[in-house]
Scaffold this motif. Structure first.
Motif, short mmCIF file in Angstrom:
data_model
loop_
_atom_site.label_atom_id
_atom_site.label_comp_id
_atom_site.label_asym_id
_atom_site.label_seq_id
_atom_site.Cartn_x
_atom_site.Cartn_y
_atom_site.Cartn_z
N THR A 7 -4.60 4.70 2.00
CA THR A 7 -3.98 3.40 2.79
C THR A 7 -2.42 3.94 3.04
O THR A 7 -1.87 3.46 4.08
CB THR A 7 -3.95 2.21 2.16
N ARG A 8 -2.07 4.99 2.35
CA ARG A 8 -0.62 5.42 2.52
C ARG A 8 -0.54 6.61 3.10
O ARG A 8 0.33 7.62 3.07
CB ARG A 8 -0.09 5.52 1.00
N ASP A 9 -1.50 7.10 3.94
CA ASP A 9 -1.63 8.29 4.60
C ASP A 9 -0.26 8.61 5.18
O ASP A 9 0.04 7.77 5.94
CB ASP A 9 -3.02 8.36 5.65
N PRO A 10 0.19 9.74 4.82
CA PRO A 10 1.50 10.09 5.54
C PRO A 10 1.60 10.18 7.12
O PRO A 10 2.52 10.15 7.64
CB PRO A 10 2.06 11.39 4.90
N ILE A 11 0.55 10.66 7.60
CA ILE A 11 0.34 10.54 8.91
C ILE A 11 0.32 9.19 9.73
O ILE A 11 0.99 8.68 10.59
CB ILE A 11 -0.78 11.66 9.63
N ALA A 12 -0.72 8.61 9.25
CA ALA A 12 -0.92 7.14 9.82
C ALA A 12 0.19 6.37 9.50
O ALA A 12 0.71 5.43 10.50
CB ALA A 12 -2.14 6.38 9.16
N THR A 13 0.76 6.36 8.54
CA THR A 13 2.15 5.39 8.41
C THR A 13 3.23 5.83 9.04
O THR A 13 3.78 4.94 9.47
CB THR A 13 2.42 5.40 6.59
N PHE A 14 3.46 7.22 9.45
CA PHE A 14 4.45 7.44 10.24
C PHE A 14 4.33 7.48 11.66
O PHE A 14 5.11 6.92 12.42
CB PHE A 14 4.74 9.27 9.80
N VAL A 15 3.05 7.54 12.20
CA VAL A 15 2.73 7.23 13.61
C VAL A 15 2.87 5.44 13.66
O VAL A 15 3.60 5.27 14.54
CB VAL A 15 1.33 7.38 13.64
N ALA A 16 2.73 4.86 12.85
CA ALA A 16 2.71 3.40 12.94
C ALA A 16 4.52 2.87 12.80
O ALA A 16 4.78 2.19 13.52
CB ALA A 16 2.27 2.46 11.88
N ARG A 17 5.03 3.75 12.21
CA ARG A 17 6.61 3.65 12.03
C ARG A 17 7.19 4.12 13.28
O ARG A 17 8.04 3.25 13.92
CB ARG A 17 7.15 4.36 10.93
N GLY A 18 6.89 5.05 13.87
CA GLY A 18 7.17 5.61 15.18
C GLY A 18 6.94 4.66 16.44
O GLY A 18 7.89 4.49 17.38
N ASP A 34 6.17 9.70 2.26
CA ASP A 34 6.93 9.52 3.46
C ASP A 34 7.78 10.51 3.89
O ASP A 34 8.85 11.00 3.29
CB ASP A 34 7.77 8.15 2.92
N VAL A 35 7.54 11.25 4.95
CA VAL A 35 8.07 12.34 5.58
C VAL A 35 9.61 12.05 5.92
O VAL A 35 10.41 13.25 5.42
CB VAL A 35 7.26 12.84 6.55
N ALA A 36 9.92 10.86 6.39
CA ALA A 36 11.35 10.99 6.79
C ALA A 36 12.14 10.90 5.28
O ALA A 36 13.05 11.09 5.08
CB ALA A 36 11.53 9.67 7.22
N ALA A 37 11.55 10.23 4.29
CA ALA A 37 12.19 10.03 2.88
C ALA A 37 12.42 11.29 2.49
O ALA A 37 13.40 11.72 1.69
CB ALA A 37 11.46 8.93 2.12
N VAL A 38 11.36 12.19 2.34
CA VAL A 38 11.36 13.58 2.04
C VAL A 38 12.43 14.53 2.74
O VAL A 38 13.17 15.13 1.95
CB VAL A 38 10.08 14.17 2.03
N ARG A 39 12.44 14.33 3.89
CA ARG A 39 13.50 15.06 4.66
C ARG A 39 14.81 14.61 4.16
O ARG A 39 15.62 15.54 4.02
CB ARG A 39 13.24 14.76 6.08
N GLU A 40 15.12 13.58 4.01
CA GLU A 40 16.42 12.97 3.76
C GLU A 40 16.72 13.48 2.34
O GLU A 40 17.95 14.16 2.02
CB GLU A 40 16.64 11.31 3.83
N CYS A 60 8.68 14.82 -5.94
CA CYS A 60 8.08 14.15 -4.59
C CYS A 60 6.69 13.55 -5.01
O CYS A 60 5.79 14.09 -5.44
CB CYS A 60 7.77 15.13 -3.58
N ARG A 61 6.77 12.33 -5.26
CA ARG A 61 5.58 11.49 -5.49
C ARG A 61 4.75 11.42 -4.53
O ARG A 61 4.57 10.67 -3.75
CB ARG A 61 6.02 10.13 -6.14
N THR A 62 3.24 12.04 -4.79
CA THR A 62 2.49 12.41 -3.69
C THR A 62 1.03 12.02 -4.22
O THR A 62 0.95 11.96 -5.53
CB THR A 62 2.69 13.64 -3.01
N TYR A 63 0.08 12.55 -3.51
CA TYR A 63 -1.17 12.37 -3.89
C TYR A 63 -2.15 13.34 -3.10
O TYR A 63 -2.21 13.08 -1.79
CB TYR A 63 -2.05 11.09 -3.91
#
Length: 331
Positions: free
Chosen positions: A266-277, A213-219, A239-242
């Protein structure tokens, strides 16, 4: 951690742009490697992009960054020009390390990016040294050292953590925990799998965050950096990643269940962030398409630049080595 802060559209777009740039660069590196244009070792960052993008967004120009051999994303997020990175991948003189470092040894003094280190845990003592220098000279800088969870089984981690805590050094340790190091699951290699508990054993301030989660990492990175810069001493951020790809392009990847990889995808950091945006109204479909097109164009330009680059002349290959054959040493 406190409740997450809301992102503004401009910040969100900047994060998405960085995620897309890193992903497309890595995908192109895989293609160029398969075509024989990139040689040697190649460790891809695909799946872990949120860590570099979120972390580097919270740093200042004067801060120093050390990374692992899986460091392309950190270099890009730190501002190292993509042209220089791709030329380095191709082994050309126009590369950021003069074509001598390749994938694992990216380096840019001007951007305060000090590698790229092929030795597991090798950057940790260097980062502690940089932080000690800043402390002794009263400079309000933060030294960031990124490493994988496999490095925490190395002596360098324990020595670095101990000295950083003992001396109150302004260093941020960022562990990219992708669970498998080179190819052995964390639970099979370390008796204590709670990495924050391990950091606490050295009296380091520490926290863990969802590295997908890029927003969570940023914070989380922002809070960690503020702690260090404010004189609070060293900080450990897990940072728990894969990683979605194998350890390296040579790795047959026989140690991971394909189903596990599919689940993490399914937790792709790009796809999930795009969906959130999309849901938050940070952008529309045209905005995302434009950012993808921009990333594609930048990568294409970098490849053209690398392909047109030049090889280092044989006559200069012994330049900048520690010993010269003329002096009876080995180059």
């Amino acid at each position: 951690m406190s409740a997450p802060q809301a992102l503004d559209p401009d910040t969100a777009r900047a994060l998405l742009r960085q995620l897309l740039r890193i992903r497309r660069f890595e995908e192109q590196c895989a293609a160029s490697y398969s075509a024989g244009a990139i040689r040697g070792f190649l460790h891809l960052y695909i799946g872990e992009e949120a860590v570099a993008a979120g972390l580097c967004a919270m740093l200042r120009e004067e801060d120093a960054v050390f990374a692992t051999y899986r460091e392309h994303g950190h270099a890009l997020a730190r501002g190292v020009p993509m042209r220089g990175l791709m030329a380095e991948m191709y082994g050309k003189q126009e590369g950021c390390s003069g074509g001598r470092g390749g994938s694992m040894h990216l380096f840019d003094v001007g951007r305060r990016f000090f590698g790229g280190n092929a030795i597991v845990a090798g950057a940790l003592p260097l980062a502690v040294g940089f932080a000690l220098a800043d402390l002794l000279q009263s400079r309000p800088h933060v030294t960031v050292c990124v490493f994988g969870e496999g490095a925490m089984a190395e002596g360098e981690f324990h020595e670095a953590a101990n000295l950083a805590a003992l001396w109150g050094l302004p260093v941020l340790f960022v562990c990219e925990n992708n669970l498998y190091a080179m190819g052995t699951h964390l639970a099979r290699s370390e008796s204590e799998t709670d990495l924050v508990a391990k950091a606490h054993s050295y009296r380091l301030a520490a926290a863990s965050v969802d590295g997908m989660d890029v927003a969570a990492v940023r914070e989380a990175a922002g809070a960690a950096v503020a702690h260090v810069r404010g004189g609070g001493g060293p900080f450990f951020l897990e940072c728990r990643t894969y990683r979605f790809r194998a350890h390296s392009m040579f790795d047959p990847e026989l140690y991971r269940d394909p189903g596990e990889v599919a689940t993490w995808r399914t937790r792709d950091p790009i796809a999930t962030f795009v969906a959130r945006g999309d849901a938050a109204g940070w952008w529309n479909a045209d905005d995302v398409t434009s950012l993808r097109t921009e990333a594609d164009a930048e990568v294409a330009d970098a490849v053209t630049h690398a392909e047109a680059g030049t090889w280092e002349p044989v006559a200069t290959l012994t330049q900048d080595v520690y010993a010269s054959p003329a002096l009876g040493g080995r180059a």
